[in-house]
Design an enzyme around this catalytic site. Structure first.
Site, short mmCIF file in Angstrom:
data_model
loop_
_atom_site.label_atom_id
_atom_site.label_comp_id
_atom_site.label_asym_id
_atom_site.label_seq_id
_atom_site.Cartn_x
_atom_site.Cartn_y
_atom_site.Cartn_z
N GLN A 194 -55.39 1.52 10.65
CA GLN A 194 -55.43 1.19 12.07
C GLN A 194 -54.39 0.14 12.45
O GLN A 194 -53.91 0.11 13.59
CB GLN A 194 -56.84 0.73 12.49
N ASN A 217 -52.93 -0.68 0.76
CA ASN A 217 -53.63 0.29 -0.06
C ASN A 217 -53.20 1.71 0.29
O ASN A 217 -52.27 1.93 1.07
CB ASN A 217 -55.14 0.10 0.06
N THR A 240 -49.00 -1.45 -8.15
CA THR A 240 -47.92 -2.22 -8.76
C THR A 240 -47.72 -1.79 -10.21
O THR A 240 -48.62 -1.26 -10.86
CB THR A 240 -48.21 -3.72 -8.68
N HIS A 265 -53.64 -7.26 -10.75
CA HIS A 265 -53.56 -6.89 -9.34
C HIS A 265 -54.62 -5.88 -8.94
O HIS A 265 -55.22 -5.98 -7.88
CB HIS A 265 -52.18 -6.29 -9.03
N GLU A 332 -41.05 -0.49 -10.78
CA GLU A 332 -41.00 -1.48 -9.70
C GLU A 332 -40.43 -2.79 -10.25
O GLU A 332 -39.50 -3.36 -9.69
CB GLU A 332 -42.40 -1.68 -9.14
N HIS A 333 -41.02 -3.28 -11.34
CA HIS A 333 -40.53 -4.48 -12.02
C HIS A 333 -40.14 -4.10 -13.44
O HIS A 333 -40.96 -3.51 -14.16
CB HIS A 333 -41.62 -5.55 -12.10
N GLU A 420 -16.43 27.00 12.83
CA GLU A 420 -17.89 26.87 12.89
C GLU A 420 -18.48 27.62 14.07
O GLU A 420 -19.67 27.49 14.36
CB GLU A 420 -18.28 25.40 12.94
N HIS A 425 -16.78 22.88 21.48
CA HIS A 425 -16.30 21.65 20.88
C HIS A 425 -14.77 21.56 21.01
O HIS A 425 -14.22 20.51 21.37
CB HIS A 425 -16.68 21.60 19.39
#
Length: 440
Positions: A194, A217, A240, A265, A332-333, A420, A425
């Protein structure tokens, strides 16, 4: 406590097959998408009333309004533990040093005489930041999101964080204090999908944003996916993860401590050790037990994380093979704890952030390295970057040609347009001149 994957010898495959062998948490954003859809649409149609209803349903709090009063921000900062305040201020100071250097300046290229292309960098106008408020409180994430947005020059910054029952329906006071230190005074007691919907659609209280960043989350990740195209996002952050590439020179005490630091975590957090040393692997396993016994969050986070299929010790033949594994994993790490760690780190292609040697642990990057800790997860480091000043900037090309410069290239444009099957154009070019295609 933690499983092993033996990729020595012929067990180390090539290409995509390697990535499929590596441990990874299950994080099904697509399945969550249908569950967040009605939440997002309720916010669209009912605005603040829906946000207040969801606060009662999901957070167990009754709100009169979702905007956090300015007095609450001031009070949170006044009541903040001085040591915590000092830590936050130092984290902000270091983050500003690094992110200020990331600013880009306009650049003009002369393509031909009389023809230039200038690239200017323009910040997005308004950003909604999200700070999680589930198992832990993350004022550090407020810093990591707000500082690059501010250094990019974003004019309007708002932040949302879940209301807390134990804090009278306000976000955690340390979150509020961090906002006060950063000068972010537009704060909302809204969490989950939300919050993303509030920023995407706007409500009676909150103006819509152009972009939403910040970890959360699976419901936050699903809402980001739901609004892709309507708003910009940083990433669909998953659980993580840490990978440690180590050899026999690594200290098993350090490696075990760093694996545990990420495991605390979340039960879905991933902790992966890649090593060519069976002796180190054995020593790290022996170290885990006493270190875990000396900390907290053991049964609800650390043990499920380390025992889960997302965590493992991966055995390889050597550092070259270890690099293949960590590049396929795209952590990630990523910590490099090997001989000549700096040189090994330069060879890594895929990682959200790289931590070199025994004195650069991930924990430093989480708070006070100056780097950003909002990083790609789930292997997305193979194609995406962490949050930075560039995340909040848009490059705009300004094309400026003189009549002579345009005339010189018109025949190429007309020819390509006709190739094309887009004759209008070409006509748009010819309309500027009494001109026809040479030879026709």
């Amino acid at each position: 406590m933690i499983s092993r994957i033996d990729l020595r010898g012929d067990a180390l495959p090539k290409g995509g097959a390697l990535r499929d062998l590596l441990p990874r948490a299950e994080f099904d954003v697509e399945a969550a998408l249908e569950k967040v859809r009605p939440i997002c649409e309720a916010v669209h149609h009912r605005g603040d009333a829906a946000l207040i209803d969801y606060a009662e349903r999901f957070d167990g709090v009754t709100l009169d309004q979702v905007r956090v009063p300015a007095a609450a921000l001031t009070r949170a900062l006044d009541e903040l533990d001085p040591a915590v305040r000092a830590g936050l201020e130092e984290s902000i100071r270091r983050a500003r040093i690094v992110h200020r250097e990331q600013r880009r300046s306009p650049h003009t290229t002369q393509v031909v005489p009389g023809g230039t292309v200038t690239e200017k960098w323009v910040p997005v106008e308004r950003v909604g930041l999200y700070a999680p408020g589930g198992r832990s409180v993350y004022p550090s994430s407020v810093i990591m999101n707000a500082v690059p947005a501010q250094e990019a020059g974003v004019a309007s910054i708002a932040l949302a964080s879940p209301p807390q029952k134990e804090h009278n329906g306000l976000p955690h006071p340390t979150i509020l204090a961090a906002c006060a230190l950063l000068g972010v005074d537009e704060v909302y007691a809204v969490g989950g999908a939300q919050a993303v919907a509030m920023f995407a659609y706007g409500t009676e209280t909150c103006a819509p944003a152009n972009m939403v960043t910040g970890p959360g989350n699976i419901w936050v990740a699903a809402a980001k996916r739901y609004f892709t195209g309507r708003i910009g996002i940083d990433t669909e952050a998953g659980p993580t993860e840490i990978a440690v590439l180590a050899d026999a020179t690594a200290d098993p005490v350090h490696v075990a401590a760093d694996l545990i630091s990420q495991a605390e975590h979340d039960p879905l957090a991933a902790a992966v050790l890649v090593t060519d040393s069976v002796e180190l692997a054995d020593a790290v396993e022996r170290e885990l037990e006493p270190q875990i016994a000396a900390t907290k969050h053991v049964e609800d986070r650390i043990l499920p994380a380390l025992r889960g299929k997302q965590s493992a010790i991966v055995l390889v033949d050597g550092i070259d093979e270890g690099l293949r594994v960590v590049d396929a994993y795209g952590a990630e790490h990523l910590e490099i704890q090997t001989a000549d760690a700096a040189a090994v780190a330069q060879r890594v292609r895929n990682a959200g952030a790289i931590f070199v040697g025994p004195w650069s642990p991930v924990s430093l990057g989480d708070y006070c390295a100056g780097s950003n800790h909002v990083l790609p997860t789930g292997g997305c480091a193979c194609h995406s970057s962490g949050l930075s000043v560039q995340s909040f900037l848009r490059g705009i090309h300004i094309v400026d040609y003189t009549r002579d410069a345009l005339a010189e290239v018109t025949h190429h444009v007309v020819t390509l347009a006709e190739a094309e099957d887009l004759p209008a154009h070409g006509a748009a070019m010819k309309a500027r001149f009494e001109w026809k295609v040479p030879g026709k």
